[in-house]
Design a protein around this motif. Structure first.
Motif, PDB file in Angstrom:
ATOM      1  N   LEU A 184       7.076   5.755 -13.484  1.00 38.26           N
ATOM      2  CA  LEU A 184       7.075   4.870 -12.312  1.00 38.26           C
ATOM      3  C   LEU A 184       5.664   4.767 -11.737  1.00 38.26           C
ATOM      4  O   LEU A 184       5.018   5.774 -11.445  1.00 38.26           O
ATOM      5  CB  LEU A 184       8.040   5.405 -11.248  1.00 38.26           C
ATOM      6  N   GLY A 185       5.202   3.521 -11.566  1.00 38.44           N
ATOM      7  CA  GLY A 185       3.897   3.273 -10.979  1.00 38.44           C
ATOM      8  C   GLY A 185       3.995   2.295  -9.821  1.00 38.44           C
ATOM      9  O   GLY A 185       5.036   1.666  -9.592  1.00 38.44           O
ATOM     10  N   PHE A 186       2.891   2.139  -9.092  1.00 39.15           N
ATOM     11  CA  PHE A 186       2.855   1.272  -7.917  1.00 39.15           C
ATOM     12  C   PHE A 186       1.630   0.376  -8.003  1.00 39.15           C
ATOM     13  O   PHE A 186       0.542   0.810  -8.398  1.00 39.15           O
ATOM     14  CB  PHE A 186       2.813   2.111  -6.634  1.00 39.15           C
ATOM     15  N   ARG A 187       1.795  -0.876  -7.606  1.00 35.44           N
ATOM     16  CA  ARG A 187       0.699  -1.835  -7.587  1.00 35.44           C
ATOM     17  C   ARG A 187       0.870  -2.765  -6.387  1.00 35.44           C
ATOM     18  O   ARG A 187       1.975  -2.930  -5.852  1.00 35.44           O
ATOM     19  CB  ARG A 187       0.677  -2.700  -8.869  1.00 35.44           C
ATOM     20  N   ARG A 188      -0.222  -3.396  -6.009  1.00 32.68           N
ATOM     21  CA  ARG A 188      -0.170  -4.420  -4.968  1.00 32.68           C
ATOM     22  C   ARG A 188      -0.062  -5.779  -5.659  1.00 32.68           C
ATOM     23  O   ARG A 188      -0.893  -6.143  -6.489  1.00 32.68           O
ATOM     24  CB  ARG A 188      -1.427  -4.341  -4.109  1.00 32.68           C
ATOM     25  N   GLY A 189       0.976  -6.544  -5.301  1.00 30.30           N
ATOM     26  CA  GLY A 189       1.226  -7.804  -5.985  1.00 30.30           C
ATOM     27  C   GLY A 189       0.597  -9.009  -5.325  1.00 30.30           C
ATOM     28  O   GLY A 189       0.405 -10.037  -5.973  1.00 30.30           O
ATOM     29  N   GLY A 190       0.295  -8.937  -4.046  1.00 32.59           N
ATOM     30  CA  GLY A 190      -0.280 -10.074  -3.356  1.00 32.59           C
ATOM     31  C   GLY A 190       0.744 -11.159  -3.077  1.00 32.59           C
ATOM     32  O   GLY A 190       1.942 -11.000  -3.325  1.00 32.59           O
ATOM     33  N   ARG A 191       0.266 -12.284  -2.586  1.00 35.05           N
ATOM     34  CA  ARG A 191       1.168 -13.383  -2.222  1.00 35.05           C
ATOM     35  C   ARG A 191       1.865 -13.971  -3.435  1.00 35.05           C
ATOM     36  O   ARG A 191       2.995 -14.456  -3.340  1.00 35.05           O
ATOM     37  CB  ARG A 191       0.384 -14.477  -1.509  1.00 35.05           C
ATOM     38  N   MET A 192       1.204 -13.935  -4.600  1.00 36.91           N
ATOM     39  CA  MET A 192       1.787 -14.553  -5.776  1.00 36.91           C
ATOM     40  C   MET A 192       3.034 -13.813  -6.254  1.00 36.91           C
ATOM     41  O   MET A 192       4.048 -14.423  -6.586  1.00 36.91           O
ATOM     42  CB  MET A 192       0.748 -14.598  -6.902  1.00 36.91           C
ATOM     43  N   LEU A 193       2.989 -12.491  -6.266  1.00 38.45           N
ATOM     44  CA  LEU A 193       4.113 -11.709  -6.782  1.00 38.45           C
ATOM     45  C   LEU A 193       5.065 -11.249  -5.694  1.00 38.45           C
ATOM     46  O   LEU A 193       6.266 -11.149  -5.925  1.00 38.45           O
ATOM     47  CB  LEU A 193       3.591 -10.498  -7.558  1.00 38.45           C
ATOM     48  N   GLY A 194       4.543 -10.929  -4.515  1.00 40.56           N
ATOM     49  CA  GLY A 194       5.419 -10.528  -3.423  1.00 40.56           C
ATOM     50  C   GLY A 194       6.183  -9.249  -3.741  1.00 40.56           C
ATOM     51  O   GLY A 194       5.712  -8.387  -4.479  1.00 40.56           O
ATOM     52  N   PRO A 195       7.407  -9.115  -3.186  1.00 39.02           N
ATOM     53  CA  PRO A 195       8.202  -7.903  -3.409  1.00 39.02           C
ATOM     54  C   PRO A 195       8.832  -7.927  -4.791  1.00 39.02           C
ATOM     55  O   PRO A 195       9.750  -8.695  -5.054  1.00 39.02           O
ATOM     56  CB  PRO A 195       9.270  -7.980  -2.305  1.00 39.02           C
ATOM     57  N   ASN A 196       8.335  -7.111  -5.691  1.00 40.15           N
ATOM     58  CA  ASN A 196       8.781  -7.153  -7.073  1.00 40.15           C
ATOM     59  C   ASN A 196       8.885  -5.768  -7.669  1.00 40.15           C
ATOM     60  O   ASN A 196       8.247  -4.812  -7.210  1.00 40.15           O
ATOM     61  CB  ASN A 196       7.800  -7.964  -7.933  1.00 40.15           C
ATOM     62  N   ALA A 197       9.694  -5.680  -8.701  1.00 41.23           N
ATOM     63  CA  ALA A 197       9.751  -4.497  -9.553  1.00 41.23           C
ATOM     64  C   ALA A 197      10.012  -4.995 -10.960  1.00 41.23           C
ATOM     65  O   ALA A 197      10.683  -6.015 -11.145  1.00 41.23           O
ATOM     66  CB  ALA A 197      10.850  -3.544  -9.099  1.00 41.23           C
ATOM     67  N   PHE A 198       9.462  -4.325 -11.939  1.00 44.39           N
ATOM     68  CA  PHE A 198       9.672  -4.757 -13.314  1.00 44.39           C
ATOM     69  C   PHE A 198       9.558  -3.571 -14.256  1.00 44.39           C
ATOM     70  O   PHE A 198       9.023  -2.511 -13.904  1.00 44.39           O
ATOM     71  CB  PHE A 198       8.676  -5.856 -13.716  1.00 44.39           C
TER      72      PHE A 198
END
Length: 344
Positions: A184-198
């Motif tokens: 499990l990792g964490f990243r900042r997605g910004g406005r383009m991705l928003g609240p996401n998990a993949f």
């Protein structure tokens, strides 16, 4: 009756310059100069081509006829009827029928044959072979769309601990298999991705800061989302998706003669194509079983969908098509997570 003759140039294969000759047909033989050849020995030209005609003479070179129309008329008058391929090519109806048949066969192959072949191949690939694919995909994501997480190390550690506890409680239950190697990792997605998990092949899971910020007070909702992504890992959906997309792209590359787009675009196929509806159902069912076994309240996922709509609106422009928030948040799906049993 005197046979009908036609002018031709004879390249005998020994001299560089052709010899002008008169050509005619007697019975089943082609005659010119002092040569006589049986018609069945000759390599007749394709009548569908434009320009000059060339008649291949086994062991004796070739005869070239400058005007195709005159040669075709002479051959027909001499009793040489076009073959079935020529007749097929000259028929607009047959040509259209063959085009439709080809399109149908391609469609059946792309929708049925290639997916089946891709899934057959994936079943024979050891899970350990997925890790390099996931790593390459993650690297490409980091280069193009993602940024380093701004969550504190303590908060990241807390979420990893919650995730690990859920898996531990689940793994103790009979009938729920937890795939090995989850990371499990964490990243900042910004406005383009928003609240996401993949999830990516090999067990790499990623959550964006935006999702944590949106659902920080609802850990069960976040864990349910992660359980869904674990379902994709367990079903090897990422690799199956990549194999299917790569097979289609490879066929297109062969058809168009452009292999560079296939080779260079393979990593991007993994996370820009959409999971099938069956894959989504499988991941949802797995998540429901996993959360039930772990004592996680999967019904809290309804609040996630509501907050995404209220805060971000439609997420149709997200390029990360396999991300959780881009999935359809319909009422049937919410009821499934709120129910007491998995649909399968």
């Amino acid at each position: 009756m005197k046979p009908v003759s036609i002018d031709a140039r004879w390249f005998d294969g020994h001299q560089g310059r052709p010899t002008l000759v008169q050509v005619w047909i007697e019975g089943r033989e082609l005659c010119f100069a002092d040569q006589r050849l049986h018609l069945d020995e000759l390599g007749w030209p394709d009548g569908f081509q434009r320009g000059q005609r060339q008649l291949q003479l086994p062991g004796r070179g070739a005869l070239t006829f400058q005007q195709a129309e005159i040669f075709d008329a002479w051959a027909l008058q001499a009793g040489r009827t076009p073959g079935w391929i020529d007749r097929w090519q000259r028929s607009a109806w047959l040509a259209a029928a063959s085009l439709m048949l080809s399109a149908l066969l391609i469609a059946v192959g792309l929708t049925g044959g290639l997916p089946w072949a891709a899934d057959w191949l994936v079943r024979r690939i050891p899970p350990s072979a997925e890790a390099p694919i996931g790593e390459q995909a993650m690297k490409l994501l980091d280069e193009q769309w993602l940024r380093p997480s701004e969550l504190t190390e303590a908060e990241q550690a807390m979420w990893r601990r919650r995730f690990a506890d859920m898996l531990h409680r689940t793994d103790a239950q009979v009938g729920v298999v937890v795939p090995a190697g989850l990371d499990l990792g964490f990243r900042r997605g910004g406005r383009m991705l928003g609240p996401n998990a993949f999830a990516l092949p090999g067990g790499k899971l990623c959550v964006t800061d935006e999702l944590i910020g949106l659902m920080r007070d609802e850990p069960d909702a976040v864990l349910t989302i992660l359980a869904h992504e674990v379902g994709h890992v367990q079903g090897r959906h990422g690799l199956r998706l990549a194999a299917r997309a790569a097979a289609v792209t490879a066929v297109a590359a062969v058809w168009l003669g452009d292999y560079s787009s296939f080779i260079n675009g393979l990593p991007a196929l993994i996370f820009t194509a959409s999971y099938s509806r069956d894959h989504e159902r499988e991941a949802d069912d797995y998540a429901r079983r996993l959360t039930l076994a772990a004592g996680v309240d999967a019904g809290r996922i309804a609040l996630f969908f509501k907050r995404v709509r209220d805060t971000y609106g439609a997420q149709d422009e997200s390029p990360l098509a396999i991300a959780f928030s881009s999935h359809p948040a319909d009422s049937e799906r919410v009821r499934h997570f709120q129910g007491g049993e998995a649909t399968r």
